[in-house]
Design a protein around this motif. Sequence first.
Motif, mmCIF file in Angstrom:
data_model
loop_
_atom_site.group_PDB
_atom_site.id
_atom_site.type_symbol
_atom_site.label_atom_id
_atom_site.label_comp_id
_atom_site.label_asym_id
_atom_site.label_seq_id
_atom_site.Cartn_x
_atom_site.Cartn_y
_atom_site.Cartn_z
ATOM 1 N N TRP A 1 -2.454 3.565 -3.921
ATOM 2 C CA TRP A 1 -1.961 2.666 -4.607
ATOM 3 C C TRP A 1 -1.824 1.153 -3.987
ATOM 4 C CZ3 TRP A 1 -1.137 7.454 -5.819
ATOM 5 C CH2 TRP A 1 -1.077 7.867 -7.175
ATOM 6 N N ARG A 2 -2.344 0.137 -4.480
ATOM 7 C CA ARG A 2 -2.294 -1.125 -4.028
ATOM 8 C C ARG A 2 -1.739 -1.923 -5.176
ATOM 9 N NH1 ARG A 2 -7.549 -2.651 -3.379
ATOM 10 N NH2 ARG A 2 -6.870 -4.606 -2.673
ATOM 11 N N VAL A 3 -0.690 -2.892 -4.590
ATOM 12 C CA VAL A 3 -0.112 -3.709 -5.562
ATOM 13 C C VAL A 3 0.069 -4.885 -4.900
ATOM 14 C CG1 VAL A 3 2.145 -3.999 -6.880
ATOM 15 C CG2 VAL A 3 1.090 -1.613 -6.800
ATOM 16 N N ARG A 4 -0.179 -5.904 -5.772
ATOM 17 C CA ARG A 4 0.143 -7.333 -5.198
ATOM 18 C C ARG A 4 1.396 -7.870 -5.772
ATOM 19 N NH1 ARG A 4 -0.484 -12.503 -6.787
ATOM 20 N NH2 ARG A 4 -0.960 -14.280 -5.045
ATOM 21 N N ILE A 5 2.392 -8.178 -4.974
ATOM 22 C CA ILE A 5 3.783 -8.691 -5.668
ATOM 23 C C ILE A 5 3.821 -10.323 -5.293
ATOM 24 C CG2 ILE A 5 6.262 -8.428 -5.597
ATOM 25 C CD1 ILE A 5 5.741 -5.390 -4.832
ATOM 26 N N ALA B 1 15.468 -5.236 -11.846
ATOM 27 C CA ALA B 1 16.709 -5.133 -12.106
ATOM 28 C C ALA B 1 17.385 -6.263 -11.052
ATOM 29 C CB ALA B 1 17.323 -3.899 -11.699
ATOM 30 N N GLN B 2 16.862 -6.520 -10.034
ATOM 31 C CA GLN B 2 17.207 -7.413 -9.134
ATOM 32 C C GLN B 2 17.103 -8.880 -9.230
ATOM 33 O OE1 GLN B 2 17.869 -6.219 -4.946
ATOM 34 N NE2 GLN B 2 17.704 -3.973 -5.792
ATOM 35 N N TRP B 3 15.578 -8.909 -9.784
ATOM 36 C CA TRP B 3 14.995 -10.314 -9.537
ATOM 37 C C TRP B 3 14.175 -10.285 -11.128
ATOM 38 C CZ3 TRP B 3 14.463 -7.503 -5.005
ATOM 39 C CH2 TRP B 3 15.348 -8.196 -3.881
ATOM 40 N N PRO B 4 15.012 -10.271 -12.220
ATOM 41 C CA PRO B 4 14.335 -10.287 -13.556
ATOM 42 C C PRO B 4 13.747 -11.235 -13.617
ATOM 43 C CG PRO B 4 16.772 -10.643 -13.673
ATOM 44 C CD PRO B 4 16.354 -10.314 -12.366
ATOM 45 N N GLY B 5 12.218 -11.272 -14.083
ATOM 46 C CA GLY B 5 11.431 -12.551 -14.520
ATOM 47 C C GLY B 5 11.023 -13.376 -13.235
ATOM 48 N N GLN B 6 11.174 -12.622 -12.049
ATOM 49 C CA GLN B 6 10.808 -13.723 -10.888
ATOM 50 C C GLN B 6 10.050 -13.222 -9.979
ATOM 51 O OE1 GLN B 6 14.456 -14.955 -8.619
ATOM 52 N NE2 GLN B 6 15.768 -14.109 -10.241
ATOM 53 N N PHE B 7 9.130 -11.985 -10.441
ATOM 54 C CA PHE B 7 7.948 -11.665 -9.802
ATOM 55 C C PHE B 7 6.909 -11.442 -10.887
ATOM 56 C CE2 PHE B 7 10.276 -7.885 -10.964
ATOM 57 C CZ PHE B 7 9.284 -6.873 -11.173
ATOM 58 N N ASP B 8 5.446 -11.262 -10.275
ATOM 59 C CA ASP B 8 4.328 -10.789 -10.772
ATOM 60 C C ASP B 8 4.053 -9.586 -10.226
ATOM 61 O OD1 ASP B 8 3.965 -12.898 -13.011
ATOM 62 O OD2 ASP B 8 3.302 -14.376 -11.276
ATOM 63 N N TRP B 9 3.307 -8.450 -10.675
ATOM 64 C CA TRP B 9 3.389 -7.090 -10.449
ATOM 65 C C TRP B 9 1.963 -6.970 -10.689
ATOM 66 C CZ3 TRP B 9 6.324 -3.570 -7.916
ATOM 67 C CH2 TRP B 9 5.624 -2.203 -7.767
ATOM 68 N N GLU B 10 0.892 -7.030 -9.846
ATOM 69 C CA GLU B 10 -0.729 -6.876 -10.240
ATOM 70 C C GLU B 10 -1.027 -5.570 -9.434
ATOM 71 O OE1 GLU B 10 -4.982 -8.997 -9.724
ATOM 72 O OE2 GLU B 10 -3.286 -9.963 -8.826
ATOM 73 N N THR B 11 -1.357 -4.479 -10.074
ATOM 74 C CA THR B 11 -1.977 -3.333 -9.627
ATOM 75 C C THR B 11 -3.494 -3.637 -9.359
ATOM 76 O OG1 THR B 11 -0.669 -2.058 -10.856
ATOM 77 C CG2 THR B 11 -2.401 -0.856 -10.115
ATOM 78 N N LEU B 12 -3.819 -3.537 -7.887
ATOM 79 C CA LEU B 12 -5.271 -3.647 -7.437
ATOM 80 C C LEU B 12 -5.918 -2.402 -7.353
ATOM 81 C CD1 LEU B 12 -4.072 -6.146 -4.445
ATOM 82 C CD2 LEU B 12 -4.818 -6.842 -6.841
ATOM 83 N N GLU B 13 -5.372 -1.541 -7.156
ATOM 84 C CA GLU B 13 -5.699 0.143 -6.983
ATOM 85 C C GLU B 13 -4.808 1.164 -7.471
ATOM 86 O OE1 GLU B 13 -8.017 2.921 -3.711
ATOM 87 O OE2 GLU B 13 -7.466 0.897 -2.964
ATOM 88 N N HIS C 1 0.869 -1.158 0.021
ATOM 89 C CA HIS C 1 0.210 -0.193 0.040
ATOM 90 C C HIS C 1 0.996 1.143 -0.017
ATOM 91 C CE1 HIS C 1 -3.656 -2.300 1.854
ATOM 92 N NE2 HIS C 1 -3.115 -2.960 1.154
ATOM 93 N N SER C 2 0.618 2.108 -0.938
ATOM 94 C CA SER C 2 1.459 3.396 -1.005
ATOM 95 C C SER C 2 0.388 4.524 -1.296
ATOM 96 C CB SER C 2 2.265 3.048 -2.121
ATOM 97 O OG SER C 2 3.123 4.366 -2.418
ATOM 98 N N ASP C 3 1.002 5.815 -1.141
ATOM 99 C CA ASP C 3 0.377 7.209 -1.385
ATOM 100 C C ASP C 3 0.778 7.545 -2.860
ATOM 101 O OD1 ASP C 3 2.871 8.004 -0.978
ATOM 102 O OD2 ASP C 3 2.315 9.312 0.685
ATOM 103 N N HIS C 4 1.559 6.824 -3.435
ATOM 104 C CA HIS C 4 2.289 7.260 -4.971
ATOM 105 C C HIS C 4 2.335 6.012 -5.556
ATOM 106 C CE1 HIS C 4 5.831 6.111 -2.855
ATOM 107 N NE2 HIS C 4 6.395 6.038 -3.864
ATOM 108 N N GLU C 5 2.420 6.109 -6.998
ATOM 109 C CA GLU C 5 2.446 4.945 -7.929
ATOM 110 C C GLU C 5 3.932 4.289 -7.735
ATOM 111 O OE1 GLU C 5 1.590 3.559 -12.369
ATOM 112 O OE2 GLU C 5 1.594 5.658 -11.867
#
Length: 101
Positions: free
Chosen positions: A81-85, A63-75, A49-53
Amino acid sequence: MNTVTNGASSASSPACTVIDVRLIPPPQRHGLIFSQFESLIVGAAFELHSDHEPLPLQQQLQAQWPGQFDWETLEAGPQQWRVRIARRAAAKSCCGCCGAN
């Protein structure tokens, strides 16, 4: 101050850790997020949860974990801003940047 919490994101999903960076001093935010990501097993996730994108964070993760995560913007703002990592398995390539399996 409770900045990392466990709570159900919905009735049908398992408990998910939530990191609300609005409650964390800016110099400590990315380190905490990176530690949380490193502790995830493949398939597990946390919600940010953040107050900015959080685009700089997304770029640093890539850069640190290329291709090793999914980033889903929830809000997507404007107040929150809410993001699921989620962690995914490393790609089977030299560095993971091309996503080849």
